[in-house]
Every structure is written in C-alpha cells, then in structure tokens.
Motif scaffolding. Structure first.
Motif, short mmCIF file in Angstrom:
data_model
loop_
_atom_site.label_atom_id
_atom_site.label_comp_id
_atom_site.label_asym_id
_atom_site.label_seq_id
_atom_site.Cartn_x
_atom_site.Cartn_y
_atom_site.Cartn_z
N GLY A 21 0.88 -1.03 -0.10
CA GLY A 21 -0.02 -0.05 -0.12
C GLY A 21 0.97 1.18 -0.05
N ALA A 22 0.56 2.17 1.00
CA ALA A 22 1.14 3.54 1.03
C ALA A 22 2.70 3.33 1.40
N LEU A 23 3.05 2.23 2.11
CA LEU A 23 4.33 1.88 2.46
C LEU A 23 5.33 1.91 1.28
N GLY A 24 4.71 1.39 0.10
CA GLY A 24 5.75 1.21 -0.98
C GLY A 24 6.27 -0.20 -0.70
N ASP A 25 7.52 -0.25 -1.41
CA ASP A 25 7.98 -1.50 -1.55
C ASP A 25 8.74 -1.88 -0.37
N VAL A 26 8.43 -2.86 0.11
CA VAL A 26 9.03 -3.30 1.59
C VAL A 26 9.87 -4.58 1.27
N ALA A 27 11.14 -4.65 1.75
CA ALA A 27 11.92 -5.89 1.58
C ALA A 27 11.60 -6.95 2.85
N PHE A 28 11.14 -8.17 2.46
CA PHE A 28 11.03 -9.18 3.37
C PHE A 28 11.73 -10.53 3.16
N ASP A 49 -9.95 -15.55 10.46
CA ASP A 49 -10.61 -16.17 9.15
C ASP A 49 -10.30 -15.62 8.00
N ARG A 50 -10.63 -14.23 7.85
CA ARG A 50 -10.29 -13.55 6.80
C ARG A 50 -8.87 -13.37 6.42
N HIS A 51 -8.11 -13.42 7.37
CA HIS A 51 -6.59 -13.26 6.90
C HIS A 51 -6.11 -14.55 6.50
N ARG A 52 -6.65 -15.77 7.02
CA ARG A 52 -6.20 -17.20 6.48
C ARG A 52 -6.82 -17.25 4.89
N ALA A 53 -7.78 -16.47 4.62
CA ALA A 53 -8.62 -16.66 3.27
C ALA A 53 -7.56 -15.92 2.37
N VAL A 54 -7.00 -14.71 2.84
CA VAL A 54 -5.93 -14.07 1.74
C VAL A 54 -4.81 -14.82 1.78
N ALA A 55 -4.32 -15.42 2.75
CA ALA A 55 -3.22 -16.32 2.70
C ALA A 55 -3.27 -17.33 1.75
N ALA A 56 -4.45 -18.06 1.81
CA ALA A 56 -4.86 -19.04 1.04
C ALA A 56 -5.23 -18.74 -0.52
N GLY A 57 -5.31 -17.54 -0.98
CA GLY A 57 -5.76 -16.77 -2.06
C GLY A 57 -7.18 -16.93 -2.38
N ASP A 58 -7.97 -17.20 -1.29
CA ASP A 58 -9.40 -17.03 -1.52
C ASP A 58 -9.83 -15.70 -1.58
N ASN A 59 -9.10 -14.71 -1.08
CA ASN A 59 -9.49 -13.29 -1.10
C ASN A 59 -8.55 -12.21 -1.54
N ASP A 60 -8.88 -11.55 -2.29
CA ASP A 60 -7.87 -10.53 -2.93
C ASP A 60 -8.01 -9.14 -2.46
N THR A 61 -8.99 -8.95 -1.68
CA THR A 61 -9.05 -7.66 -0.88
C THR A 61 -7.94 -7.32 -0.14
N ARG A 62 -7.49 -5.94 -0.36
CA ARG A 62 -6.34 -5.52 0.63
C ARG A 62 -6.70 -4.49 1.37
N HIS A 63 -7.09 -4.60 2.60
CA HIS A 63 -7.50 -3.40 3.40
C HIS A 63 -6.27 -3.11 4.31
N TRP A 64 -5.51 -3.74 4.83
CA TRP A 64 -4.61 -3.56 5.85
C TRP A 64 -3.07 -4.16 5.17
N HIS A 65 -2.02 -3.43 5.78
CA HIS A 65 -0.73 -3.62 5.52
C HIS A 65 -0.58 -5.40 5.48
N VAL A 66 -0.97 -5.96 6.46
CA VAL A 66 -0.50 -7.44 6.60
C VAL A 66 -1.24 -8.07 5.41
N CYS A 111 0.72 -0.24 11.98
CA CYS A 111 0.49 0.77 13.12
C CYS A 111 0.18 2.37 12.83
N SER A 112 -0.60 2.29 11.62
CA SER A 112 -0.75 3.82 11.10
C SER A 112 -1.72 4.49 11.98
N ASP A 113 -2.62 3.64 12.96
CA ASP A 113 -3.33 4.15 13.72
C ASP A 113 -3.27 4.34 15.27
#
Length: 147
Positions: A21-28, A49-66, A111-113
């Motif tokens: 997102g707004a953080l740009g490219d981050v090295a992991f 459960d939503r996080h697990r769905a994103v990790a499994a590729g079952d949810n493509d919506t990106r709301h949070w950095h994680v 931790c933007s909030d």
C-alpha cells in the motif's frame, strides 16, 4: 463471537520485496514474522478467518498492511495466538522489545492508527519468535486482569 487481540505467526520461505500500500516496496527476508492486530467489534476473531483466506488466495481484497504480506505466495500462517482483551499495542511493543537479540521490526507496518514503531516483527528462528509472542500475550493478559 469473542474478540480481542491476536498475533499471526507467519513463515516466509523466500526473500523479496512486496509493495505494501502506501508504505511502498518493503523488503521481506525469508524467516518468521509476528503480526499483532485487533479483532474488536461484531466480527471478533472472525478477522483471523479473513486473514487465512487472504493467505490461501481465496480473498484478493487488501485493506490492511498485513493483507499484502499474506497475499504473497511465499507467506503462510503457521500459528495464531489470541487474548480476549484490547491489548494490541501492549503485545506489539512487548514483542518488539528484544530487538537486540535477532528481532527486527518492519518500521511503520500495521501501526498507522497508533504511535507504535511497528506491529510486525521478524526473526530467523521460529522458537524465539513464538516464545516472545506467547510471553507478550501472557504479560498483556496479566496486566489487563490487574495482576
């Protein structure tokens, strides 16, 4: 459904940058990560459960950095630690505390909030990271309970 604070213990099996997102490219780098978040409100720990769905590729919506980290194929959810209290920042700060011992924070992540330095910590060793996460949740639970 109950809610509170959770920490996702993540394994990353490859090095590489991810656009976050707004953080740009981050090295992991490859290794182990602990992401601490809150699951308050009507959905409670259903957020996990939503996080697990994103990790499994079952949810493509990106709301949070994680979501960007979880959406990368090199990242998997290995474990989740929860506390039924609003202690997100206390847990994140405790996990971030031992940075001199191989713990590296990903600055400004999740931790933007709040005024924390990070809610995502990296370590090469699973056992070290899981121990820090478990200790942080236990200490935050004790503090929240007034012990």
């Amino acid at each position: 459904m109950a809610g509170g604070t959770y920490t996702l213990v993540l394994e990353r099996d490859a090095d590489g940058p991810i656009t976050v997102g707004a953080l740009g490219d981050v090295a992991f780098p490859a290794g182990w990560y602990a992401y601490t978040g809150s699951a308050l409100g009507s959905g409670g720990f259903g957020r996990i459960d939503r996080h697990r769905a994103v990790a499994a590729g079952d949810n493509d919506t990106r709301h949070w950095h994680v979501d960007y980290l979880l959406g990368d194929a090199a990242t998997t959810v290995e474990r989740v630690v929860t506390t039924e209290a609003d202690v997100e920042c206390a847990v994140a700060r405790r996990v971030d505390g031992p940075t001199a011992d191989g713990f590296d924070r990903v600055d400004a992540f999740g931790c933007s909030d709040c005024d924390c330095r990070s809610h995502l910590i990296h370590h090469d060793q699973r056992e070290e990271l899981v121990g820090a996460v478990t200790d942080a949740h236990e200490a935050a639970r004790d503090t929240a309970a007034g012990e």
